[in-house]
Write a protein that holds these residues in place. Structure first.
Motif, mmCIF file in Angstrom:
data_model
loop_
_atom_site.group_PDB
_atom_site.id
_atom_site.type_symbol
_atom_site.label_atom_id
_atom_site.label_comp_id
_atom_site.label_asym_id
_atom_site.label_seq_id
_atom_site.Cartn_x
_atom_site.Cartn_y
_atom_site.Cartn_z
ATOM 1 N N ILE A 1 0.885 -1.166 0.000
ATOM 2 C CA ILE A 1 0.000 0.000 0.000
ATOM 3 C C ILE A 1 0.927 1.220 0.000
ATOM 4 O O ILE A 1 1.850 1.293 0.812
ATOM 5 N N ALA A 2 0.695 2.163 -0.906
ATOM 6 C CA ALA A 2 1.596 3.326 -0.953
ATOM 7 C C ALA A 2 0.821 4.559 -1.394
ATOM 8 O O ALA A 2 -0.207 4.458 -2.068
ATOM 9 N N GLY A 3 1.349 5.706 -0.996
ATOM 10 C CA GLY A 3 0.701 6.960 -1.377
ATOM 11 C C GLY A 3 1.090 8.055 -0.413
ATOM 12 O O GLY A 3 1.888 7.844 0.507
ATOM 13 N N PRO A 4 0.530 9.230 -0.599
ATOM 14 C CA PRO A 4 0.890 10.343 0.276
ATOM 15 C C PRO A 4 0.359 10.135 1.687
ATOM 16 O O PRO A 4 -0.626 9.423 1.880
ATOM 17 N N CYS A 5 0.998 10.799 2.652
ATOM 18 C CA CYS A 5 0.431 10.799 4.002
ATOM 19 C C CYS A 5 -0.966 11.394 3.916
ATOM 20 O O CYS A 5 -1.946 10.763 4.290
ATOM 21 N N ALA A 6 -1.031 12.620 3.398
ATOM 22 C CA ALA A 6 -2.316 13.322 3.303
ATOM 23 C C ALA A 6 -2.592 13.705 1.854
ATOM 24 O O ALA A 6 -1.661 13.993 1.089
#
Ligand code: PEP
Ligand code: MN
Length: 284
Positions: A42-47
């Motif tokens: 799972i990956a992506g920006p914090c916010a």
């Protein structure tokens, strides 16, 4: 270890076919499969900070080989003056990112009053570390019927963590992911944000049929440590990772939330290539 009777719906003991190995309950969230042979990423920006930022990162993590997109629209921040997330607008951006990339979306819900709204977009609901024992929230999220990602509280025992998962299961949701995200440890303060409790992963898998993942971002607070700790977590039995990412051309200081621990997509690709290659003899 704890008493299986406190969490019978998720316990390994007594579940036919599960007793003698670490086989997990396997489930799909969109195209992502959790609890199977290869680690799930799972990956992506914090916010979610803007449309441009989130769509750019979503495409980059997809190209790097991630299975699922993360991003907070509602953020639990220590200071009430820090950026709190874009809220409803953030959810709309996440829906667009899913439509563009095909990646399923996991996003945090912090408030019982917002479960219905977050469910309109989320493929999986995240319960953050600070809410692990927010029992009314666990019950409401369990009733919603979407898969749930349950972070370990920063000083929770395995027993407390599994009992929290049992609240969700008892309310009607069997598809729960457990994420070790680092615990409070006074001796590590100063060089890392938290201490990733690598020791907890296999004992937790021995107790429950739920898949157990690790979060190398919130546990370290340092982007330079994330590749090392990602490999260590997989080596220690984690069945996947949740990793914070910024754009290839972004600087940590340009980000409103958790820039220092966010890696670039090129680094994510290296991590994924390494951890998705099975090493003979190391399967648990
Ligand atoms: C997050 O994943 O964005 C987050 C806030 O994590 P945690 O609840 O583990 O601090
Ligand atoms: Mn974060």
């Amino acid at each position: 270890m704890g008493d299986h009777r406190s969490y019978p719906l998720i316990a390994r003991a007594g579940k036919d076919g599960y007793e003698n190995n670490l086989q997990s309950r396997t489930f799909s969230v969109g195209s992502a499969v959790f609890g199977a042979d290869l680690p799930t990423i799972i990956a992506g920006p914090c916010a979610v900070e803007s449309r441009e930022q989130t769509l750019g990162i979503a495409k980059a993590v997809k190209e790097a080989g991630a299975d699922c997109l993360r991003g907070g629209a509602f953020k639990p921040r220590t200071s009430p003056y820090s950026f709190q997330g874009l809220g409803r607008e953030g959810l709309e951006i996440l829906a667009e990112a899913r439509a563009e990339t095909g990646l399923p979306v996991v996003t945090e819900v912090m408030d019982v009053r917002l479960v219905e709204l977050v469910c309109e977009v989320a493929d999986m609901l995240q319960i953050g570390s600070r809410n692990m024992q927010n029992f009314p929230l666990l019950i409401e999220v369990g009733k919603a019927g979407k898969p749930v990602l349950l972070k370990r509280g920063m000083s929770a025992t395995i027993d407390e963590w599994l009992c929290a998962a049992e609240y969700i299961a008892l309310s009607g949701t069997a598809e729960i992911l457990l994420v070790e995200r680092g615990v409070r440890c006074s001796v590590s303060r100063g060089y890392t944000r938290n201490t990733l409790d690598l020791n907890v992963i296999v004992p937790t898998r021995e107790e429950t049929v739920l898949p157990v993942l690790a979060d190398p971002s919130h546990s370290t607070g340092r982007a330079d440590l994330v590749p090392w700790v990602s490999r260590a977590a997989i080596g220690a039995g984690a069945q996947g990772l949740i990793i914070e990412v910024i754009g290839e051309d972004m600087r940590p200081e340009d980000v409103r939330c958790d820039g220092a621990q966010s890696i670039k997509p090129s680094v994510l690709r290296e991590i994924i290539d390494t951890v998705k290659t099975p090493v003979p003899g190391t399967a648990v």
